[in-house]
Design a protein around this motif. Structure first.
Motif, mmCIF file in Angstrom:
data_model
loop_
_atom_site.group_PDB
_atom_site.id
_atom_site.type_symbol
_atom_site.label_atom_id
_atom_site.label_comp_id
_atom_site.label_asym_id
_atom_site.label_seq_id
_atom_site.Cartn_x
_atom_site.Cartn_y
_atom_site.Cartn_z
ATOM 1 N N ALA A 91 0.977 -1.202 -0.109
ATOM 2 C CA ALA A 91 -0.149 -0.451 -0.363
ATOM 3 C C ALA A 91 0.862 1.017 -0.200
ATOM 4 C CB ALA A 91 -1.013 0.001 0.873
ATOM 5 N N ALA A 92 1.885 1.017 0.802
ATOM 6 C CA ALA A 92 3.009 2.320 0.908
ATOM 7 C C ALA A 92 3.702 2.260 -0.006
ATOM 8 C CB ALA A 92 4.244 2.213 1.884
ATOM 9 N N GLY A 93 3.391 1.548 -1.758
ATOM 10 C CA GLY A 93 3.921 1.769 -2.859
ATOM 11 C C GLY A 93 5.725 1.121 -1.855
ATOM 12 N N LYS A 94 5.762 0.198 -1.765
ATOM 13 C CA LYS A 94 7.347 -0.725 -1.391
ATOM 14 C C LYS A 94 7.757 -1.723 -2.462
ATOM 15 C CE LYS A 94 8.168 2.788 1.591
ATOM 16 N NZ LYS A 94 9.010 3.912 1.586
ATOM 17 N N HIS A 95 8.827 -2.489 -2.771
ATOM 18 C CA HIS A 95 9.027 -3.556 -3.464
ATOM 19 C C HIS A 95 9.272 -4.395 -2.542
ATOM 20 C CE1 HIS A 95 9.507 -1.946 -6.992
ATOM 21 N NE2 HIS A 95 11.008 -1.003 -6.548
ATOM 22 N N VAL A 96 9.095 -5.246 -2.129
ATOM 23 C CA VAL A 96 9.102 -6.307 -0.718
ATOM 24 C C VAL A 96 10.002 -7.683 -1.260
ATOM 25 C CG1 VAL A 96 7.512 -7.820 0.335
ATOM 26 C CG2 VAL A 96 6.765 -5.653 -0.048
ATOM 27 N N TYR A 97 10.068 -8.294 -0.369
ATOM 28 C CA TYR A 97 11.590 -9.279 -0.388
ATOM 29 C C TYR A 97 10.153 -9.671 0.641
ATOM 30 C CZ TYR A 97 14.350 -13.194 -0.026
ATOM 31 O OH TYR A 97 16.052 -14.137 0.254
ATOM 32 N N CYS A 98 9.677 -10.830 0.502
ATOM 33 C CA CYS A 98 8.960 -11.738 1.920
ATOM 34 C C CYS A 98 9.571 -13.520 2.005
ATOM 35 C CB CYS A 98 8.063 -11.565 2.146
ATOM 36 S SG CYS A 98 6.520 -12.435 3.137
ATOM 37 N N GLU A 99 9.818 -13.815 3.222
ATOM 38 C CA GLU A 99 10.663 -14.960 2.883
ATOM 39 C C GLU A 99 9.444 -16.350 3.397
ATOM 40 O OE1 GLU A 99 12.777 -16.607 3.002
ATOM 41 O OE2 GLU A 99 14.222 -14.694 4.427
ATOM 42 N N TRP A 100 9.172 -17.207 2.677
ATOM 43 C CA TRP A 100 8.144 -18.358 2.415
ATOM 44 C C TRP A 100 7.990 -19.072 4.109
ATOM 45 C CZ3 TRP A 100 5.156 -20.511 -0.259
ATOM 46 C CH2 TRP A 100 4.750 -22.039 -0.155
ATOM 47 N N PRO A 101 6.768 -19.180 4.265
ATOM 48 C CA PRO A 101 5.678 -19.251 3.099
ATOM 49 C C PRO A 101 5.389 -17.993 3.642
ATOM 50 C CG PRO A 101 5.468 -20.985 4.964
ATOM 51 C CD PRO A 101 7.133 -20.546 5.193
ATOM 52 N N LEU A 102 4.860 -17.073 2.471
ATOM 53 C CA LEU A 102 4.047 -15.970 2.504
ATOM 54 C C LEU A 102 3.116 -15.733 3.317
ATOM 55 C CD1 LEU A 102 4.416 -12.870 0.755
ATOM 56 C CD2 LEU A 102 2.571 -14.188 -0.881
ATOM 57 N N GLY A 103 1.759 -16.651 3.473
ATOM 58 C CA GLY A 103 0.743 -16.620 4.028
ATOM 59 C C GLY A 103 1.029 -17.656 4.991
ATOM 60 N N ARG A 104 -0.113 -17.839 5.563
ATOM 61 C CA ARG A 104 -0.850 -19.254 6.197
ATOM 62 C C ARG A 104 -1.536 -19.805 5.704
ATOM 63 N NH1 ARG A 104 -3.334 -15.797 11.577
ATOM 64 N NH2 ARG A 104 -4.023 -14.984 9.992
ATOM 65 N N ASP A 105 -2.405 -19.310 4.214
ATOM 66 C CA ASP A 105 -3.135 -20.219 3.778
ATOM 67 C C ASP A 105 -3.048 -19.412 2.311
ATOM 68 O OD1 ASP A 105 -5.130 -18.202 4.292
ATOM 69 O OD2 ASP A 105 -5.275 -18.931 5.675
ATOM 70 N N LEU A 106 -3.696 -20.264 1.817
ATOM 71 C CA LEU A 106 -4.156 -19.824 0.345
ATOM 72 C C LEU A 106 -5.062 -19.702 0.263
ATOM 73 C CD1 LEU A 106 -3.753 -20.446 -2.846
ATOM 74 C CD2 LEU A 106 -6.093 -22.002 -3.155
ATOM 75 N N ALA A 107 -5.525 -18.492 1.178
ATOM 76 C CA ALA A 107 -6.069 -17.630 0.890
ATOM 77 C C ALA A 107 -5.983 -15.932 0.866
ATOM 78 C CB ALA A 107 -7.462 -17.013 1.761
ATOM 79 N N GLU A 108 -4.664 -15.842 2.660
ATOM 80 C CA GLU A 108 -4.201 -14.748 2.743
ATOM 81 C C GLU A 108 -2.988 -14.908 1.590
ATOM 82 O OE1 GLU A 108 -3.531 -14.610 7.392
ATOM 83 O OE2 GLU A 108 -1.792 -15.013 6.526
#
Length: 358
Positions: A91-108
């Motif tokens: 939302a702040a317009g930043k690029h993002v590097y996120c560790e795996w797993p991305l979310g707790r489930d498919l919906a997230e």
């Protein structure tokens, strides 16, 4: 060209993946710098800022995400905290590097992928093992036809995690609801490497087992109930027609990572040895027919556990600077999460699951 400025969420001077892997990886890449850190308290953040060389320290990850001096937000906290931070950064317009797993489930996971795509920002999911030079080299050799048509693949992927005892900060990994399990972490990383080399699964069958139903916290008599598998068997067929088997073994440190691929003209192997799992190891490719030697890493002189993380950071920085999109992104995380969901269904229902080929 100005260096890309990174804000690390989950920095800690005493422990953690950000300190152990990301710090040395980022320092080895001239195009990157660590400009800010955040942690759960200001004291921890201030200590991390000193070690990481960051100009700013926050006890609020959302404040870091909105810092105008930050170009990339690196999310290295526990999986249940990913969504809120990633969504704030996008939302702040930043690029993002996120560790795996991305979310707790498919919906997230789908929600974050949709948000990143709509915003047009660059995102990377931390599948550093699938990005390792050895894995990419093996995939290139296959593309060149070095071993001919791939016929069968056998993978054994051990990890020290999910054993009989673990540190207190690993207790949350025993609860399947948190999304950070042997299946998603060790399994997800290994599945990503398999698909990187021999292509998408067309169908899978699986058996997820809890062989030890409690975990003891080291240095105490406290036990934690385990609701996630500590052993995973997956067999499948890929779009290429190649068949594969994968065994993920928890609580094991005396078995090396083995990736043995047989084709109709020879074989290729990937080997490695690290208690944290294959994705942390320095991997080696060997082939039965003569083949081009394994290239040296792009980021020289960086050893485990930073070596594969450094390769991913280098490619991500280049993508942002040039506008290319080569690294595993959040859409890749969605596809991998769907594969893991199919594996869960197969194990629960005792049947083979057909998959959409991508």
């Amino acid at each position: 060209m100005a260096r890309l400025r990174i804000g690390i969420v989950g920095a800690n001077a005493e422990r953690g993946w950000a300190r152990d892997a990301h710090l040395r990886a980022i320092r080895a890449i001239p195009d990157l710098e660590i400009a800010a850190v955040s942690a759960r308290t200001q004291t921890i953040a201030d200590q991390a800022a000193t070690l990481f060389g960051a100009a700013s320290a926050y006890d609020d990850s959302h404040a870091l995400a909105h810092d105008p001096q930050i170009d990339i937000v690196a999310v290295t906290v526990k999986v249940p905290e990913h969504r809120a931070i990633v969504m704030a950064a996008i939302a702040a317009g930043k690029h993002v590097y996120c560790e795996w797993p991305l979310g707790r489930d498919l919906a997230e996971t789908q929600e974050m992928a949709d948000a990143a795509r709509a915003a047009g920002v660059h995102v990377a999911i931390g599948l550093q093992g699938a990005n390792a030079w050895a894995v990419r080299h093996a995939a290139a050799l296959l593309g060149e036809g070095v071993i001919g048509r791939p016929l069968s693949l056998r993978v054994v992927s051990p990890t020290a995690g999910w054993g009989a005892a673990s540190p207190a900060n690993y207790a949350y990994l025993q609860d399947k609801a948190n999304g950070a399990t042997l299946s998603t972490i060790a399994g997800g990383h290994t599945l990503a490497a398999i698909e990187a080399v021999i292509g998408s699964y067309a169908e899978v069958g699986a058996r997820a087992s809890i062989l030890t139903d409690t975990m003891t916290i080291m240095g105490t008599q406290e036990s934690v109930a385990r609701t996630c598998a500590d052993h995973l068997l997956v067999f499948g067929q890929h779009a290429s027609g190649c068949v594969s088997s994968m065994e993920i073994i928890g609580g094991v440190t005396d078995v090396p990572f083995q990736f043995d691929l047989r084709g109709d003209k020879g074989s290729v192997k990937i080997t490695g040895d690290h208690p944290g799992g294959y994705q942390v190891a320095e991997l080696t490719v060997t082939t039965s027919p003569p083949a081009a030697p394994q290239p040296a890493p792009v980021v020289a002189g960086v050893r485990t556990p930073s070596t594969n993380v450094a390769e991913l950071w280098a490619r991500f920085a280049n993508d942002i600077s040039t506008g290319t999109r080569t690294v595993p992104d959040f859409d890749r995380a969605v596809r991998l999460t769907r594969l893991l969901d199919a594996i869960d269904v197969s194990s629960d229902q005792g049947r083979v699951i057909s998959l959409e080929i991508v």
